[in-house]
Scaffold this motif. Structure first.
Motif, PDB file in Angstrom:
ATOM      1  N   GLY A  33       3.454   5.537   4.975  1.00 20.22           N
ATOM      2  CA  GLY A  33       2.154   5.136   4.476  1.00 20.22           C
ATOM      3  C   GLY A  33       1.650   6.177   3.495  1.00 20.22           C
ATOM      4  N   MET A  34       0.929   5.729   2.497  1.00 20.91           N
ATOM      5  CA  MET A  34       0.315   6.654   1.534  1.00 20.91           C
ATOM      6  C   MET A  34      -1.187   6.669   1.757  1.00 20.91           C
ATOM      7  SD  MET A  34       0.475   6.927  -2.620  1.00 20.91           S
ATOM      8  CE  MET A  34       1.601   8.336  -2.647  1.00 20.91           C
ATOM      9  N   HIS A  35      -1.758   7.880   1.817  1.00 17.04           N
ATOM     10  CA  HIS A  35      -3.192   8.053   1.980  1.00 17.04           C
ATOM     11  C   HIS A  35      -3.739   8.775   0.754  1.00 17.04           C
ATOM     12  CE1 HIS A  35      -2.441   8.177   6.626  1.00 17.04           C
ATOM     13  NE2 HIS A  35      -2.164   7.007   6.084  1.00 17.04           N
ATOM     14  N   LEU A  36      -4.651   8.124   0.082  1.00 15.93           N
ATOM     15  CA  LEU A  36      -5.330   8.694  -1.083  1.00 15.93           C
ATOM     16  C   LEU A  36      -6.760   8.970  -0.646  1.00 15.93           C
ATOM     17  CD1 LEU A  36      -3.967   6.046  -3.587  1.00 15.93           C
ATOM     18  CD2 LEU A  36      -3.167   8.417  -3.379  1.00 15.93           C
ATOM     19  N   SER A  37      -7.097  10.247  -0.527  1.00 12.16           N
ATOM     20  CA  SER A  37      -8.307  10.583   0.198  1.00 12.16           C
ATOM     21  C   SER A  37      -9.264  11.459  -0.598  1.00 12.16           C
ATOM     22  CB  SER A  37      -7.939  11.309   1.491  1.00 12.16           C
ATOM     23  OG  SER A  37      -9.101  11.662   2.214  1.00 12.16           O
TER      24      SER A  37
ATOM     25  N   VAL B   8      -3.452  13.684  -1.803  1.00 11.10           N
ATOM     26  CA  VAL B   8      -2.415  12.660  -1.879  1.00 11.10           C
ATOM     27  C   VAL B   8      -1.413  12.975  -0.781  1.00 11.10           C
ATOM     28  CG1 VAL B   8      -0.620  11.594  -3.288  1.00 11.10           C
ATOM     29  CG2 VAL B   8      -2.712  12.467  -4.373  1.00 11.10           C
ATOM     30  N   GLN B   9      -1.242  12.061   0.144  1.00  9.57           N
ATOM     31  CA  GLN B   9      -0.389  12.321   1.290  1.00  9.57           C
ATOM     32  C   GLN B   9       0.495  11.113   1.579  1.00  9.57           C
ATOM     33  OE1 GLN B   9      -0.830  13.885   5.920  1.00  9.57           O
ATOM     34  NE2 GLN B   9      -2.506  12.750   5.018  1.00  9.57           N
ATOM     35  N   VAL B  10       1.746  11.360   1.891  1.00  9.51           N
ATOM     36  CA  VAL B  10       2.625  10.333   2.427  1.00  9.51           C
ATOM     37  C   VAL B  10       2.997  10.751   3.844  1.00  9.51           C
ATOM     38  CG1 VAL B  10       4.902   9.238   2.281  1.00  9.51           C
ATOM     39  CG2 VAL B  10       3.519   9.528   0.216  1.00  9.51           C
ATOM     40  N   VAL B  11       2.742   9.866   4.781  1.00 12.30           N
ATOM     41  CA  VAL B  11       3.067  10.115   6.184  1.00 12.30           C
ATOM     42  C   VAL B  11       4.133   9.121   6.589  1.00 12.30           C
ATOM     43  CG1 VAL B  11       0.677  10.821   6.568  1.00 12.30           C
ATOM     44  CG2 VAL B  11       1.380   8.501   7.171  1.00 12.30           C
ATOM     45  N   GLY B  12       4.880   9.431   7.632  1.00 12.54           N
ATOM     46  CA  GLY B  12       5.875   8.453   8.032  1.00 12.54           C
ATOM     47  C   GLY B  12       6.648   8.806   9.271  1.00 12.54           C
ATOM     48  N   LEU B  13       7.468   7.863   9.649  1.00 14.04           N
ATOM     49  CA  LEU B  13       8.309   7.987  10.832  1.00 14.04           C
ATOM     50  C   LEU B  13       9.660   7.364  10.508  1.00 14.04           C
ATOM     51  CD1 LEU B  13       7.362   7.373  14.517  1.00 14.04           C
ATOM     52  CD2 LEU B  13       9.322   6.158  13.550  1.00 14.04           C
TER      53      LEU B  13
END
Length: 512
Positions: free
Chosen positions: A296-300, A307-312
């Motif tokens: 998932g990308m979070h633009l905060s 700018v963050q990409v999180v994942g599993l």
């Protein structure tokens, strides 16, 4: 490499969309999430179908309480202020006439009969995370949180409708299995599954509704029905993406499980100056990655621009890093990264923002319904809207989204990759229609000015994303919501509603 951040500030995603919707308002009424006084004006009024005067007397409420194995909380009771609250403090002004904590399906049937006989507006609550506040109302709140047992046998999980997601993950992990579900720890499984259920392993194992093999519902007539592919198949189909609060009260589910082995979690950050490049790179990479990779990308803009990409990744660290290298090749090297192999159970805690907490601590604390002694999580004031993205953004679209995030305030746009197993199900096989969507989009804002930012950002991105939306991120301001939530499945849902609840006992403002 850096230490894993607190995820609670960002993962207000699929899991929060776990909605336990109420049934207190006529379908034509659209309420703003900021307009809590309007909730007091909703509901079934007038006279019943039998001509009886509406409105229960004190003796009726006492009779209801006496007939339940659970408990009824009324105004004036010591625990009333706790019992009436939802996750979102926005709706704290709503004062139900009663809150019934149902202990079993018979209690649910008793409450449904009470509402039907006495014309009491009925709201159904599982986790209390309804974005529009429709898991409360001025009549009877039917709370299923006490029906929370989780068990596993022969590849199947039986889960009570009130079970919280973190408890589902924890209890199934003891058997070495899990189900695909959301990230918000305190969401109830019922609302999540009934609306579809986007989660961090959906690209490999499907939505929560895709692994639902049966659901037990109490209908408007007070009947307890088992619904699966062979019996009450119409209700089974509608319960897989049709949204909560429409056709009955879910009391339990049976889900197909998958093995819960070690996985790899990751958090990558880029400077805001690379936001457009990173967004376009993630759009091309995330929905097209191997099924084992979710991101998932979070633009905060929440204390700073991020700018963050999180994942599993359902596999080891080395395989995960090879896939992440492909993203970095397109987006540029991240400014910081965290990649760690861990147990499935710990990964679910991390995705819920509870990486440094125990399962017990990963619950709501304080004076809240469903709170756990030792819980450390707190409520959150928020407003949200959604899109479902069926195609990548153009350069202009990507710049427009970044510009919306850069506006003053405290807000985040969350993009969750779909594709994989989600896309291999026909759009009409379940009530969830968005099988061709590449990712979901959530405009999530909190504190002062939240509603205004979300409204403006959503409108600005409509020319780029179109009119598709996710029912679990229910939006009381959304025009054309039937087509947006259900697409071509809306007609069949309406037919099932007419056949199964012709008197429309179960009502929500955006009800089928």
């Amino acid at each position: 490499m850096r230490t894993a951040p607190d995820r609670r500030a960002f993962l207000r995603t699929g899991g929060l969309a776990a909605l336990a919707l109420s049934a207190q308002s006529p379908p034509a009424l659209a309420l703003s999430a900021q307009s809590t006084p309007a909730l007091g004006a909703t509901g079934v009024t007038g006279r019943s179908a039998t001509g009886a005067a509406s409105g229960p007397r004190p003796a009726d409420w006492r009779a209801l309480a006496d007939g339940l194995a659970g408990k009824v909380i009324r105004p004036g009771d010591a625990s009333y202020d706790s019992a009436r609250r939802l996750f979102n403090p926005t709706f704290d002004a709503v004062r139900p006439a009663g809150v019934a904590y149902c202990a079993n399906p018979s209690d649910v049937a008793e409450c449904v009969g009470f509402a039907r006989r006495l014309n009491v507006p009925l709201a159904v609550r599982s986790g209390g995370h309804s974005y529009a506040g429709w898991s409360t109302g001025t009549g009877l709140v039917l709370d299923v949180s006490r029906m929370s047992k989780v068990s596993h046998s022969a590849g199947r999980a039986r889960v009570g409708a009130g079970a919280k997601l973190i408890d589902v993950y924890d209890r199934l992990a003891a058997s070495g299995v899990s189900i695909p579900a959301g990230t918000c720890a305190t969401v109830g499984v019922s609302g999540l599954a009934l609306g579809g259920g986007i989660g961090v392993v959906s690209r490999k194992y499907g939505l929560t509704c895709d692994v639902m093999e049966s659901v037990q519902l109490v209908t408007a007539a007070g009947q307890l029905l088992t619904c699966d592919a062979n019996q009450n198949a119409d209700l089974y189909w509608a319960s897989r993406g049709g949204g909560g609060g429409n056709l009955g009260v879910a009391v339990s589910f049976e889900f197909r499980t998958h093995p819960a082995r070690e996985v790899t979690v990751f958090f990558l950050h880029w400077p805001w100056s690379k936001a457009v490049r990173a967004l376009r790179a993630w759009e091309a990479w995330g929905p097209s990655a191997p099924d084992a990779m979710w991101s998932g990308m979070h633009l905060s803009r929440d204390g700073g621009m991020d700018v963050q990409v999180v994942g599993l990744y359902l596999g080891g660290r080395a395989g995960c890093e090879r896939l992440l290298d492909r993203l970095a090749d397109a987006a540029g090297s991240p400014s910081s990264s965290y990649v760690r192999q861990t147990s499935y159970r710990q990964a679910m805690l991390t995705m819920a923002g509870c990486g440094s907490l125990s399962v017990t601590q990963c619950h709501l604390g304080g004076s809240l319904p469903g709170q756990t002694r030792g819980g450390r999580l707190s409520r959150d004031t928020f407003t949200a809207k959604s899109h479902m993205a069926y195609r990548p953004l153009s350069e202009a679209g990507a710049r427009a989204l970044i510009a919306q995030v850069a506006r003053p305030g405290q807000h985040t746009v969350l993009l969750d990759a779909l594709g994989g197993a989600v896309a291999r199900v026909r759009p009409d096989a379940t009530a969830f229609p968005h099988r061709a969507a590449r990712y979901s989009v959530q405009y999530y804002a909190h504190r002062a000015g939240a509603a205004g930012w979300a409204r403006t950002a959503h409108a600005a991105m409509r020319p780029h994303f179109g009119d598709h939306a996710y029912v679990n991120y229910i939006d009381p301001e959304l025009g054309g919501w039937r087509a947006a939530y259900y697409g071509a499945n809306a007609t069949r849902l309406a037919q099932i509603k007419a056949a199964r609840d012709p008197g429309r006992l179960f009502r929500v403002p955006q009800g089928i």
